[in-house]
Design a protein around this motif. Structure first.
Motif, PDB file in Angstrom:
ATOM      1  N   UNK A  98      -2.267  11.505   1.910  1.00  0.00           N
ATOM      2  CA  UNK A  98      -1.752  10.469   2.798  1.00  0.00           C
ATOM      3  C   UNK A  98      -1.723   9.104   2.118  1.00  0.00           C
ATOM      4  N   UNK A  99      -2.755   8.784   1.333  1.00  0.00           N
ATOM      5  CA  UNK A  99      -2.814   7.472   0.688  1.00  0.00           C
ATOM      6  C   UNK A  99      -1.671   7.287  -0.303  1.00  0.00           C
ATOM      7  N   UNK A 100      -1.269   8.389  -0.940  1.00  0.00           N
ATOM      8  CA  UNK A 100      -0.113   8.320  -1.840  1.00  0.00           C
ATOM      9  C   UNK A 100       1.147   7.945  -1.063  1.00  0.00           C
ATOM     10  N   UNK A 101       1.327   8.541   0.117  1.00  0.00           N
ATOM     11  CA  UNK A 101       2.535   8.268   0.899  1.00  0.00           C
ATOM     12  C   UNK A 101       2.503   6.879   1.533  1.00  0.00           C
ATOM     13  N   UNK A 102       1.317   6.382   1.850  1.00  0.00           N
ATOM     14  CA  UNK A 102       1.216   5.002   2.342  1.00  0.00           C
ATOM     15  C   UNK A 102       1.695   4.043   1.254  1.00  0.00           C
ATOM     16  N   UNK A 103       1.270   4.285   0.032  1.00  0.00           N
ATOM     17  CA  UNK A 103       1.703   3.473  -1.110  1.00  0.00           C
ATOM     18  C   UNK A 103       3.217   3.591  -1.317  1.00  0.00           C
ATOM     19  N   UNK A 104       3.749   4.821  -1.216  1.00  0.00           N
ATOM     20  CA  UNK A 104       5.186   5.046  -1.446  1.00  0.00           C
ATOM     21  C   UNK A 104       6.033   4.277  -0.445  1.00  0.00           C
ATOM     22  N   UNK A 105       5.592   4.207   0.816  1.00  0.00           N
ATOM     23  CA  UNK A 105       6.318   3.455   1.841  1.00  0.00           C
ATOM     24  C   UNK A 105       6.268   1.963   1.528  1.00  0.00           C
ATOM     25  N   UNK A 106       5.089   1.460   1.154  1.00  0.00           N
ATOM     26  CA  UNK A 106       4.950   0.033   0.832  1.00  0.00           C
ATOM     27  C   UNK A 106       5.815  -0.358  -0.357  1.00  0.00           C
ATOM     28  N   UNK A 107       5.985   0.560  -1.302  1.00  0.00           N
ATOM     29  CA  UNK A 107       6.801   0.299  -2.479  1.00  0.00           C
ATOM     30  C   UNK A 107       8.292   0.521  -2.229  1.00  0.00           C
ATOM     31  N   UNK A 108       8.650   0.959  -1.035  1.00  0.00           N
ATOM     32  CA  UNK A 108      10.052   1.183  -0.704  1.00  0.00           C
ATOM     33  C   UNK A 108      10.622   2.464  -1.273  1.00  0.00           C
ATOM     34  N   UNK A 109       9.749   3.372  -1.683  1.00  0.00           N
ATOM     35  CA  UNK A 109      10.201   4.650  -2.231  1.00  0.00           C
ATOM     36  C   UNK A 109      10.547   5.631  -1.112  1.00  0.00           C
ATOM     37  N   UNK A 110       9.988   5.402   0.069  1.00  0.00           N
ATOM     38  CA  UNK A 110      10.275   6.202   1.256  1.00  0.00           C
ATOM     39  C   UNK A 110      10.460   5.270   2.448  1.00  0.00           C
ATOM     40  N   UNK A 111      11.257   5.696   3.412  1.00  0.00           N
ATOM     41  CA  UNK A 111      11.434   4.882   4.616  1.00  0.00           C
ATOM     42  C   UNK A 111      10.232   4.987   5.543  1.00  0.00           C
ATOM     43  N   UNK A 112       9.613   6.186   5.564  1.00  0.00           N
ATOM     44  CA  UNK A 112       8.492   6.395   6.481  1.00  0.00           C
ATOM     45  C   UNK A 112       7.524   7.425   5.902  1.00  0.00           C
TER      46      UNK A 112
END
Length: 342
Positions: free
Chosen positions: A119-133
């Protein structure tokens, strides 16, 4: 015999624990996933340098397990494939919890930490704009609830249970019926083909090849295009269902539909999952999931011919079919088979 490299020693307890993220398995992980996770680690360690050798070292170890798992069982999908995540991440995370429980023997606390690592990886990915959600945050209530249990139940239905479901869903449909045409069609196709929920979700009427009894060119995991077969019995069920749809003015190419925003639209995977859970109530199973149907069918076929089960599952490796989709035998069953041989 277990290979030496598959085991590690815990010096405090002296007991052997199987190492899952071995060098051999890590070598098979999607290189893009390793690169993205390395970027996450670099970014996180810069911001939290005081825990770079503690928390993030543990998270990296746990994320390696997840990446090896998806390499073996989930077709090595790219961690930032937004289209795949939207359709499949719920099933992936449920399967991962099941794997951690049943194959790794992890308890609730360890599982929660391993999920946090993902989950922490995906939180980072959203903050970096790599994912929308975030692909599963706030969407996995039933996984969170299941973590309060000692185990997520894995159901391999027996022949009598399969027959009971099929017959119940095949009963005459009335306005008072608990199950409708969509439930019956969904069950029969899912059981015949052992397809994943993502493929079931993407079925179209226009893709039916009646002569060959398949849905052709169905998009599955990671954009893989497969055919979804069905039996003669299911063909008859689909034909009656489509006739009923025509009589009731249901005009959409999607096989499974809902009325949404003033038009007929494709049913979501979440709605399909709810329907399948309700189907499980026929045999007294309250947490029946789409993957239980897939496991039941592949286990049924694999007991007779593991190669056919592999082909039906669209697995690239026989090991995946054998390890994750075959019901484990009890000691008494193993001894009975030995006695037959002797």
């Amino acid at each position: 015999m277990k290979r030496k490299e598959d085991l590690k020693y815990q010096t405090k307890t002296g007991r052997k624990v199987r190492r899952y993220a071995t060098k051999e398995r890590m070598a098979k992980v999607n290189p893009k996933n390793i690169r993205e996770y390395d970027r996450y680690l670099k970014s996180s360690k810069i911001k939290n340098s005081d825990v770079k050798d503690t928390t993030y070292k543990v998270y990296q170890s746990y994320m390696n397990i997840f990446m090896c798992f998806i390499a073996e069982q989930e077709d090595n999908f790219y961690l930032l494939d937004e289209e795949f995540l939207e359709d499949n991440m719920l099933d992936v995370m449920e399967d991962y919890i099941e794997f951690l429980q049943n194959d790794c023997g992890n308890g609730k606390k360890v599982i929660n930490t391993k999920l946090s690592a993902v989950s922490s990886f995906y939180i980072w990915a959203v903050k970096r704009g790599k994912l929308k959600a975030h692909p599963f945050d706030g969407k996995l209530d039933r996984i969170k609830n299941a973590q309060e249990e000692k185990r997520i139940s894995v159901y391999f239905l027996n022949n009598d249970e399969v027959k009971q479901i099929t017959e119940t869903l095949g009963e005459e449909k009335t306005s008072l019926s608990k199950y409708d045409w969509q439930d019956e069609v969904m069950w029969n196709i899912a059981f015949d083909s052992a397809c994943r929920i993502g493929a079931l979700h993407n079925l179209n009427v226009s893709n039916i090849d009646w002569e060959k009894r398949v849905f052709t060119d169905v998009r599955e995991k990671r954009g893989k295009i497969v055919d979804i077969p069905f039996t003669e019995h299911t063909k008859e069920v689909i034909e009656r269902y489509l006739k009923w749809r025509e009589e009731n003015g249901i005009d959409t190419d999607a096989l499974f539909y809902v009325w949404k925003q003033g038009k007929w639209d494709r049913m979501s995977t979440q709605s399909m999952t709810i329907r399948i859970r309700k189907i499980g109530e026929i045999i007294g199973v309250g947490d029946f999931r789409p993957h239980c149907i897939r496991k039941t069918r592949l286990n049924q076929v694999g007991k007779n011919n593991i190669q056919l089960a592999k082909e039906l599952a669209h697995h690239e490796s026989m090991d995946t079919t054998a390890r994750f989709y075959m019901e484990k035998k009890s000691e008494s069953e193993t001894l009975a088979e030995i006695n037959k041989i002797m």
